[in-house]
Scaffold this motif. Structure first.
Motif, PDB file in Angstrom:
ATOM      1  N   GLN A 200      -1.923   3.749   2.044  1.00  8.66           N
ATOM      2  CA  GLN A 200      -1.323   2.838   3.027  1.00  8.66           C
ATOM      3  C   GLN A 200      -1.923   3.070   4.426  1.00  8.66           C
ATOM      4  O   GLN A 200      -2.266   2.110   5.134  1.00  8.66           O
ATOM      5  CB  GLN A 200       0.187   3.079   3.064  1.00  8.66           C
ATOM      6  CG  GLN A 200       0.978   1.867   3.476  1.00  8.66           C
ATOM      7  CD  GLN A 200       2.316   1.862   2.778  1.00  8.66           C
ATOM      8  OE1 GLN A 200       2.998   2.869   2.720  1.00  8.66           O
ATOM      9  NE2 GLN A 200       2.699   0.725   2.250  1.00  8.66           N
TER      10      GLN A 200
ATOM     11  N   SER B  34       7.490   0.020   0.900  1.00  5.65           N
ATOM     12  CA  SER B  34       7.035   0.380   2.237  1.00  5.65           C
ATOM     13  C   SER B  34       6.115  -0.706   2.813  1.00  5.65           C
ATOM     14  O   SER B  34       6.215  -1.057   3.998  1.00  5.65           O
ATOM     15  CB  SER B  34       6.309   1.725   2.155  1.00  5.65           C
ATOM     16  OG  SER B  34       5.759   2.057   3.393  1.00  5.65           O
ATOM     17  N   ALA B  35       5.233  -1.227   1.966  1.00  3.59           N
ATOM     18  CA  ALA B  35       4.331  -2.295   2.428  1.00  3.59           C
ATOM     19  C   ALA B  35       5.137  -3.527   2.873  1.00  3.59           C
ATOM     20  O   ALA B  35       4.806  -4.180   3.866  1.00  3.59           O
ATOM     21  CB  ALA B  35       3.358  -2.664   1.300  1.00  3.59           C
TER      22      ALA B  35
ATOM     23  N   PHE C 151       5.683   2.591  -2.677  1.00  2.00           N
ATOM     24  CA  PHE C 151       4.498   2.071  -1.966  1.00  2.00           C
ATOM     25  C   PHE C 151       4.692   0.585  -1.616  1.00  2.00           C
ATOM     26  O   PHE C 151       4.460   0.160  -0.477  1.00  2.00           O
ATOM     27  CB  PHE C 151       3.265   2.259  -2.857  1.00  2.00           C
ATOM     28  CG  PHE C 151       1.995   1.688  -2.298  1.00  2.00           C
ATOM     29  CD1 PHE C 151       1.236   2.402  -1.380  1.00  2.00           C
ATOM     30  CD2 PHE C 151       1.550   0.429  -2.682  1.00  2.00           C
ATOM     31  CE1 PHE C 151       0.059   1.873  -0.863  1.00  2.00           C
ATOM     32  CE2 PHE C 151       0.378  -0.102  -2.171  1.00  2.00           C
ATOM     33  CZ  PHE C 151      -0.374   0.615  -1.254  1.00  2.00           C
TER      34      PHE C 151
ATOM     35  N   ALA D 195       2.997  -5.376   5.763  1.00  2.00           N
ATOM     36  CA  ALA D 195       1.562  -5.164   5.554  1.00  2.00           C
ATOM     37  C   ALA D 195       0.837  -6.500   5.397  1.00  2.00           C
ATOM     38  O   ALA D 195       1.357  -7.431   4.767  1.00  2.00           O
ATOM     39  CB  ALA D 195       1.351  -4.297   4.317  1.00  2.00           C
TER      40      ALA D 195
END
Lengths: 170, 128
Positions: free
Chosen positions: B49, B84-85, B81, B90
């Motif tokens: 990341q 979180s993205a 992951f 993201a």
């Protein structure tokens, strides 16, 4: 064609101490046993997933030095091949952990939509400090195997089972 | 361009090989993601990341073609992951390349796709 003398099923059982190094051999053994029963590759893959998750669980959560994995096929007189398959694990579990896992198992078994239940667990797993909480739900959703459990005197038995499609069925 | 600050992971039965390829950050998985792999994978993905953000990649590509199996604990590392993205907004997509012969991959990754529709893309090796 099977005859009246055919056994109603076949089974093998492995007993081992809870070591990580035994997870892969136990999984391989279950998969190998099932591959002898004319399962297609997609079904074998589902069985392998269930065997791996169940074997890891008994190793991770065993509270004594004995755990077991048993795989069984059952057949009927009317069928050429097995009609159902089950994988059963058994291990001792500490009281607090047993209460938690039984509550989880009851919710999992009662869920009418295994995929929705799995999605809920996935949404929650990032917040969990210990464990993923996904393994058993994954068996019900991804491997499409039903789960049943039974506990007695601090030992937990979990069975994942599958009714196999018969020739001519979609 | 600076080299990728992301070391490969090499365990007995599991490896991760990262590389930068244009606007894509690739990670090639090999072996079996089991209990022995969990800690390495859980430590590796946050670095993916960081590097993805540092290089402003358009896509993070996880190549699962040589990944035989992944357990639920490794699966959780991907959930974290992706979660979180989503949280940080993201700008890259997350693409999984799957192998048709590994039947479990489609089913497992479909659950990840449901977690983040539009962010996660699943592609079969037979399509590429």
């Amino acid at each position: 064609m099977p005859t009246r003398s055919d056994p109603p099923g076949e089974e093998v059982m492995l007993c081992f101490p809870p070591r990580k190094s035994y997870v892969a051999p136990a999984t391989d053994f279950v998969t190998c046993f099932c591959s002898e029963h004319t399962l297609d590759k997609a079904t074998l893959s589902r069985v392998q997933l269930a065997a791996h998750e169940l074997s890891e669980n008994v190793v991770k959560y065993a509270a004594d030095q004995v755990c077991s994995v048993r795989v069984r096929t059952e057949r009927s007189a009317a069928s050429d091949g097995p009609v159902s398959l089950s994988i059963t694990t058994e291990n001792a579990v500490l009281p607090d952990a047993l209460r938690r896992v039984e509550a989880y198992l009851c919710a999992l078994e009662a869920a009418t939509n295994p995929d929705a239940f799995y999605d809920e667990q996935i949404a929650e797993t990032a917040k969990r400090a210990n464990g993923s909480g996904l393994g058993l739900a994954r068996i019900r959703s991804e491997a499409a195997m039903d789960i049943r459990h039974h506990s007695n005197d601090g030992r937990l038995r979990i069975t994942a089972f599958l009714v196999l499609p018969q020739a001519g069925e979609p | 361009m600076k080299p990728l600050e992301l070391a490969a992971v090499d365990l007995d039965r599991f490896s991760l090989r990262p590389r930068l390829e244009g606007a894509q950050l690739w990670v090639v998985f090999t072996g079996t993601g089991d209990l022995d792999a969990v800690a390495s994978l859980a430590g590796f993905l946050p670095k993916v990341q960081q590097q993805a953000a540092l290089y402003g990649v358009e896509e993070v590509v996880f190549d699962f073609c040589a990944l035989e199996f992944m357990n639920s604990s490794c699966f959780k590392a991907f959930v974290t992951f992706i979660d979180s993205a989503k949280t940080i907004g993201a700008s890259y997509r997350i693409r999984f390349i799957t192998a048709g012969r590994h039947y479990w991959q489609r089913r497992s990754l479909e659950a990840l796709r449901r977690l983040a529709m539009g962010l996660v893309v699943i592609e079969s090796d037979q399509e590429s």
